[in-house]
Design an enzyme around this catalytic site. Structure first.
Site, PDB file in Angstrom:
ATOM      1  N   TRP A 336       0.839  -1.215   0.000  1.00 12.69           N
ATOM      2  CA  TRP A 336       0.000   0.000   0.000  1.00 12.69           C
ATOM      3  C   TRP A 336       0.863   1.250   0.000  1.00 12.69           C
ATOM      4  CZ3 TRP A 336      -2.185   2.413   5.023  1.00 12.69           C
ATOM      5  CH2 TRP A 336      -1.263   2.281   6.073  1.00 12.69           C
ATOM      6  N   ASP A 337       2.154   1.082   0.272  1.00 12.68           N
ATOM      7  CA  ASP A 337       3.093   2.198   0.245  1.00 12.68           C
ATOM      8  C   ASP A 337       2.930   2.994  -1.054  1.00 12.68           C
ATOM      9  OD1 ASP A 337       3.939   0.058   1.910  1.00 12.68           O
ATOM     10  OD2 ASP A 337       5.956   0.868   2.047  1.00 12.68           O
ATOM     11  N   GLU A 475       0.622  -3.176  12.666  1.00  8.47           N
ATOM     12  CA  GLU A 475       0.865  -4.626  12.550  1.00  8.47           C
ATOM     13  C   GLU A 475       1.300  -5.272  13.870  1.00  8.47           C
ATOM     14  OE1 GLU A 475       3.700  -4.300   9.391  1.00  8.47           O
ATOM     15  OE2 GLU A 475       2.180  -4.495   7.825  1.00  8.47           O
ATOM     16  N   LYS A 587       2.291   0.289  16.186  1.00  8.12           N
ATOM     17  CA  LYS A 587       3.484   0.351  15.335  1.00  8.12           C
ATOM     18  C   LYS A 587       3.503   1.609  14.477  1.00  8.12           C
ATOM     19  CE  LYS A 587       5.818  -2.383  11.753  1.00  8.12           C
ATOM     20  NZ  LYS A 587       5.742  -3.571  10.904  1.00  8.12           N
ATOM     21  N   GLN A 588       2.333   1.990  13.992  1.00 10.76           N
ATOM     22  CA  GLN A 588       2.260   3.121  13.058  1.00 10.76           C
ATOM     23  C   GLN A 588       0.833   3.641  13.086  1.00 10.76           C
ATOM     24  OE1 GLN A 588       3.063  -0.104  10.067  1.00 10.76           O
ATOM     25  NE2 GLN A 588       2.318   1.469   8.667  1.00 10.76           N
TER      26      GLN A 588
HETATM   27  O1  IFM Z   1       3.618  -1.446   4.001  1.00 13.51           O
HETATM   28  C1  IFM Z   1       4.515  -1.411   5.061  1.00 13.51           C
HETATM   29  C2  IFM Z   1       3.750  -1.706   6.325  1.00 13.51           C
HETATM   30  O2  IFM Z   1       2.782  -0.733   6.571  1.00 13.51           O
HETATM   31  C3  IFM Z   1       4.698  -1.781   7.495  1.00 13.51           C
HETATM   32  N1  IFM Z   1       5.704  -2.783   7.249  1.00 13.51           N
HETATM   33  C4  IFM Z   1       6.491  -2.511   6.053  1.00 13.51           C
HETATM   34  C5  IFM Z   1       5.621  -2.405   4.827  1.00 13.51           C
HETATM   35  C6  IFM Z   1       6.471  -2.040   3.588  1.00 13.51           C
HETATM   36  O3  IFM Z   1       7.010  -0.765   3.716  1.00 13.51           O
END
Ligand code: IFM
Length: 732
Positions: A336-337, A475, A587-588
């Site tokens: 999704w990046d 995640e 995590k984010q």
């Molecule tokens: O897409 C990301 C994910 O959100 C977090 N882990 C790494 C992936 C790739 O950058």
């Protein structure tokens, strides 16, 4: 990893105000001197080689090459990749296939190899010239016998002719005459057939010149080595040109490559000039200028440089992997990046490249349909990790640092990817007004992803639709129910699909007939999408204005992140997988991500309440995290906090603050950094019928200006207004 908020704010590498000393007079071009356009690495630290190979990588979206030393070093890991060319070994997921190292060239002076780890390095400097898309190197070396040799390198992946790679190396004996052999043998085959059947042909051509003769001087050739009599003070130049063609782009890759390189080597200077012009033209459209903060300016140009290096508007069957073409981490897979973090930059400054990226999603729709069907659902669910064909290529497990085998659940559970792809498609169409794309490709993606959500969500006793067993952007928490981001984006996807169906019925009734027949959309189906959206469970609490990140999140253990400052490892490593799952540490951004994407749909107090709640609980274990915090903080008006996050995001590659830049630059984080500047500090909003802006510049930024394309017209954004002659008006 270093704690973001405990860092000295001057963590970015210092801007070098000195300029490259040498003028590279013997090469057909010279480096840009303005420090805001270049990245300079002085000296040589073996342990940083892999990181520098990523940062200084060159690319043009078709091919990319890491910035390895031509002569190699004990830690050199040269690699060249071609977009869309994957190797599939039995039992493992596809990964970008490394090509033969075309950059290798080592000089042996009187029997002594010229090497950085021998003798005395009088000067060693590498320059990433972002303006011209060129990697430069200059090196003065003194060997044990006192011989001083100067070596200069220019390397590029042509932006004007994406199949061409060029390297020019000059060697000058400064205080001696003597015998030199040059070993420039390739370290692999020129014809490769990858595990998934793609043939790659690399045709290589060389030319050697010295200043006096300006043509190939006499040389002896023994087993791939050429030997020369070097004359004191005279420069020898070795040009190497490579043409790359694959069976993905031509039926005769070998022949096409051979003819191509034979033509091109005749005019090396012309090839370099056209490449340079192509970069200058790209920067005209894509630059984002900042006055008052040279480090931020350079970080943004670094981001733009790598985004542009990864994009290819001429090939819509490939997309951009999480590390572009600059490294092996994530094996070249697309996440999704691309749709959420990188695409906005392309949509607004390089719509042709954006078109190729959204078309990649269209070409891989069949695989997304198959994935949904395999899981027992209708419609389409895109792969969490996607390669050339769009099939799910997430590795099923990894070996953790503790040596235990850990199952990776993201490929099954990180289903928000479906809505993320739809969001990218819709954004592209909104900003470009490309109705043809909508009718021929985009609508199908929006309908099929909506269909997936309509079959995936289940109505439960409370009369609401729920989605159970997913992973959200955070995640650290797996197999959760009703993830706010997933549900919120699914709801958005369903609503937009209905709106687009209505729009097509009204504006293009004939096309609707064809599309609905082909996809088997019954007349009442779009209304059903709307109804499911209306009754979706969102986890929103009216009292507090908060979204619960997932069912049960509010009851998890509170852990004070501040007590881990200064932090040296990611929070999941410090706490362990089980404890982190039981905690509120994320995590984010997850809810904050939802707020960021659906900004216009959220009342101001909801945006603020959720950011204030979740921001202190975020451990920034993903490179994607800091830039989104910067963007949202800037929009909320907290420019000081936004600036700190912006700096943290800028340091991900430039200061390797997550310790993993060796595996390639973080293309998603770089797209996020651009968004933090353009959409956060610049405050550009693109949701309505006209672009608007509400800027929130950091104190030391005197101005921000950029061009962007909206509905096929170029506009110029300048904040504060009046700092440039043209202001917020349509640019010609
Ligand atoms: O897409 C990301 C994910 O959100 C977090 N882990 C790494 C992936 C790739 O950058």
């Amino acid at each position: 990893m270093v704690d973001p908020l405990s860092r000295d704010p001057s963590g970015l590498p210092e801007m070098l105000d000195h300029q490259p000393s040498t003028h590279f007079a013997e090469l057909p071009a010279s480096p840009t001197e303005d420090p805001e356009w270049i990245l300079v690495e002085e000296g040589f630290t073996l342990a940083r080689e892999h990181e520098l190979e990523s940062l200084f990588a060159i690319g043009n979206g078709y091919a990319g090459s890491r910035a390895s030393l031509t002569e190699g070093s004990p830690l050199s890991a040269p690699a060249t990749f071609v977009a869309g060319v994957f190797d599939s070994k039995p039992g493992s997921v596809p990964e970008l296939a490394p090509m033969t190292d075309w950059t290798r060239l080592s000089a042996i002076i009187e029997g002594q190899p010229l090497r950085l780890d021998r003798g005395h390095n009088l000067e060693h400097r590498r320059i990433l010239d972002m303006r011209q898309g060129i990697f430069w190197r200059e090196w003065r070396h003194q060997d044990e016998a006192g011989r001083i040799t100067r070596l200069q390198v220019l390397r590029l992946a042509s932006l004007a002719d994406r199949h061409l790679l060029v390297q020019c190396v000059t060697i000058t004996p400064e205080n001696y005459s003597g015998r030199m052999s040059v070993d420039a043998t390739l370290t692999g085959p020129v014809i490769q057939v990858t595990g998934n059947g793609t043939t790659v042909a690399m045709a290589v051509s060389h030319r050697v010149m010295n200043r006096v003769e300006r043509r190939t001087p006499s040389a002896e050739q023994v087993e791939g080595r050429q030997s020369f009599e070097l004359k004191l003070g005279e420069t020898y130049r070795f040009d190497r040109m490579v043409a790359l063609h694959t069976s993905r782009d031509t039926v005769e890759p070998r022949e096409t490559a051979r003819r191509h390189v034979e033509r091109a080597i005749e005019d090396v200077t012309g090839v370099i000039g056209e490449h340079r012009d192509a970069w200058l033209a790209r920067w005209e459209a894509s630059d984002l200028r900042i006055e008052g903060d040279p480090a931020a300016q350079r970080a943004l140009r670094f981001a733009i440089y790598h985004l542009l290096s990864a994009a290819n508007p001429q090939d819509d069957r490939v997309s951009i992997g999480a590390r572009g073409l600059s490294g092996t981490t994530y094996k070249g897979h697309v996440f999704w990046d691309t749709d959420i973090f990188m695409l906005p930059f392309f949509i607004l400054t390089y719509p042709e490249a954006a078109h190729a990226l959204v078309m990649y999603r269209y070409h891989t729709l069949a695989a997304a349909r198959a994935k949904a069907a395999r899981l027992g659902y209708r419609g389409a669910l895109y792969a969490w990790e996607s390669a050339d064909r769009g099939e799910e290529v997430t590795p099923p497990s990894v070996i953790a640092p503790s040596n235990e085998v850990v199952r990776i659940l993201t490929g099954e559970q990180e289903q928000h990817i479906g809505a993320d792809v739809a969001f990218g498609v819709w954004n592209y169409w909104q900003a470009t007004g490309d109705d043809r794309f909508l009718i021929e490709a985009g609508a199908e993606i929006l309908f099929e992803t909506a269909r997936f959500w309509a079959s995936r969500a289940e109505r439960e006793e409370d009369g609401r639709y729920h989605i159970r067993r997913v992973i959200g952007p955070d995640e650290y928490h797996e197999t959760v129910d009703d993830n706010a981001y997933t549900n919120g984006m699914a709801q958005w996807n369903l609503e937009v699909a209905r709106e687009i169906a209505d729009l097509i019925v009204e504006r293009w009734p004939e096309q609707w007939q064809g599309l609905s027949r082909r996809l088997g959309i019954e007349p009442e189906e779009p209304r059903r999408w709307q109804n499911v959206a209306r009754d979706f469970y969102t986890g929103f609490d009216e009292q507090t204005g908060l979204f619960e990140q997932f069912r049960g999140y509010f009851g998890l253990e509170e852990i004070d992140l501040a007590s881990f400052v200064p932090r040296t490892a990611p929070m999941d490593v410090l706490l362990g997988r089980e404890r982190i799952q039981r905690s509120k540490i994320i995590k984010q951004p997850d809810v904050v991500m939802l707020v960021c994407l659906l900004w216009e749909r959220m009342p101001p107090e909801v945006r603020k309440a959720n950011f204030e709640y979740y921001e202190p609980r975020c451990g920034h274990g993903s490179s994607l995290s800091p830039a989104i915090h910067a963007l949202v903080a800037a929009r909320l008006g907290d420019t000081a906090l936004a600036e700190r996050y912006f700096r943290q995001a800028a340091e991900i590659d430039l200061a390797d603050n997550m310790g993993n830049a060796a595996g390639g630059i973080h293309a998603g984080a770089l797209g996020g950094l651009w968004q933090a500047a353009a959409l956060g500090f610049g405050g550009l909003y693109l949701c309505g019928e006209r672009p608007e802006h509400r800027a929130n510049l950091p104190l030391n930024w005197r101005s921000l200006s950029m061009r962007f394309q909206w509905r096929a017209r170029w506009h110029e954004l300048t904040v504060p207004e009046g700092t440039e002659s043209r202001n917020a008006e349509d640019a010609p």
